[in-house]
Design an enzyme around this catalytic site. Structure first.
Site, PDB file in Angstrom:
ATOM      1  N   ASP A  99       0.723  -1.194   0.041  1.00 33.95           N
ATOM      2  CA  ASP A  99      -0.059  -0.015   0.072  1.00 33.95           C
ATOM      3  C   ASP A  99       0.901   1.299   0.049  1.00 33.95           C
ATOM      4  O   ASP A  99       1.943   1.094   0.718  1.00 33.95           O
ATOM      5  CB  ASP A  99      -1.108   0.051   1.330  1.00 33.95           C
ATOM      6  CG  ASP A  99      -1.993   1.094   1.320  1.00 33.95           C
ATOM      7  OD1 ASP A  99      -2.116   1.374   0.096  1.00 33.95           O
ATOM      8  OD2 ASP A  99      -2.868   1.103   2.148  1.00 33.95           O
ATOM      9  N   HIS A 116       2.722   3.351  -8.974  1.00 35.20           N
ATOM     10  CA  HIS A 116       2.643   1.794  -9.463  1.00 35.20           C
ATOM     11  C   HIS A 116       3.833   1.363  -9.923  1.00 35.20           C
ATOM     12  O   HIS A 116       4.267   0.238  -9.791  1.00 35.20           O
ATOM     13  CB  HIS A 116       1.298   1.545  -9.982  1.00 35.20           C
ATOM     14  CG  HIS A 116       0.001   2.120  -9.336  1.00 35.20           C
ATOM     15  ND1 HIS A 116      -0.237   1.627  -7.995  1.00 35.20           N
ATOM     16  CD2 HIS A 116      -0.970   2.610  -9.711  1.00 35.20           C
ATOM     17  CE1 HIS A 116      -1.508   1.922  -7.680  1.00 35.20           C
ATOM     18  NE2 HIS A 116      -1.933   2.817  -8.764  1.00 35.20           N
ATOM     19  N   LEU A 162      11.234 -20.102  -4.083  1.00 35.34           N
ATOM     20  CA  LEU A 162      10.263 -19.277  -3.862  1.00 35.34           C
ATOM     21  C   LEU A 162       9.086 -19.500  -4.595  1.00 35.34           C
ATOM     22  O   LEU A 162       9.377 -19.467  -5.837  1.00 35.34           O
ATOM     23  CB  LEU A 162      10.754 -17.920  -3.640  1.00 35.34           C
ATOM     24  CG  LEU A 162       9.932 -16.636  -3.473  1.00 35.34           C
ATOM     25  CD1 LEU A 162       9.469 -16.773  -1.849  1.00 35.34           C
ATOM     26  CD2 LEU A 162      10.356 -15.506  -3.972  1.00 35.34           C
TER      27      LEU A 162
END
Ligand code: FPP
Length: 254
Positions: A34, A51, A145
């Site tokens: 956020d 972004h 991962l």
């Protein structure tokens, strides 16, 4: 006031001095990324620049998570509620996976990272779906991962969807109502292949979960980090992991 800020400074320096315990790294870390919009606003830039910068942070944090031996990293990239944002912003966010994977897929492959998603992916624009599917295909044999993007994801919608598919199995007599327990219900969720996150991090100082993994976070530790997502970095991630390591998880016991 003075005392409070001194305590804050003291606990910060305690954290700096603390070694990270590599035997107590959470297997699954979930992050609500956020603050992209505020980061851009602070710089008088359009929100989409925030972004873009947020995407660069995704690259850094993915590499760090992989180096630390985190097994699952779930990132909240777009929620079922984010469609209400201005059209140009939605369009831009939808182009990010394409950009991200174009520039970063070779590195993900080199680092043995497996790309996966949760969310209603088929409702995304075709170009986004295509990029995601290509990345999934090219990393499907990787064993390191698991980088899980939550795209067009919402916790409540996931539960409704899961209940519907459970109901279909009941109707088809593949299951009986007495078989239904927490594990059976949650095996119908999109997160079925993954363990619940031990740790949730939300950046930008906001303290809510915004319909993210609402079932799976039942016993997770929550850390609300003050940095805006584009400013979040390896150092902040390490800080969060150390805070996590200082917490005692009790799962309702003593
Ligand atoms: C929340 O910040 C952020 C989003 C809704 C988008 C998150 C997307 C990224 C970080 C990039 C994802 C990258 C890939 C590869 C998919 P906000 O816009 O709500 O910030 P604000 O609260 O400051 O306005």
């Amino acid at each position: 006031m003075f005392k409070k800020s001194r305590n804050k400074k003291q606990s910060q320096s305690n954290l700096d001095q603390q070694e990270l315990d590599l035997h107590n790294i959470p297997k699954h870390v979930a992050i609500i990324m956020d603050g992209n919009g505020r980061w851009a606003k602070q710089r008088k830039l359009p929100r989409i620049k925030g972004h873009y910068q947020g995407m660069q942070t995704v690259k850094k944090i993915t590499k760090e998570a992989s180096n630390l031996g985190i097994e699952y990293l779930t990132l909240y990239a777009f929620s079922t509620e984010n469609w209400t944002r201005p059209e140009n912003e939605v369009k831009y966010i939808m182009s990010l996976p394409v950009n991200f994977l174009k520039t970063f897929l070779p590195e993900l492959i080199e680092k043995n990272v497996k790309v996966e998603t949760i969310g209603f992916i088929d409702d995304l624009p075709q170009s986004t779906v295509k990029a995601i599917n290509k990345a999934k295909e090219e990393t499907k044999h990787n064993t390191g991962l698991k980088l899980i993007f939550a795209m067009n994801y919402g916790g409540r919608a996931e539960i409704v969807d899961g209940v519907k598919s459970l109901y279909r199995r009941l109707e088809a007599n593949e299951l009986s109502i007495d078989d239904v327990d927490e594990d059976v219900l949650s095996s119908h969720f999109m997160t079925q292949p993954y363990p619940d996150p031990e740790l949730l991090i939300r950046t930008s100082g906001e303290q809510r979960i915004s319909n993210f993994l609402i079932w799976q976070l039942s016993y997770s530790e929550f850390i609300f980090n003050e940095k805006l997502w584009p400013d979040f970095d390896s150092e902040e991630l390490l800080k969060c992991l150390k805070i996590y390591q200082n917490r005692q998880r009790r799962f309702g016991g003593l």
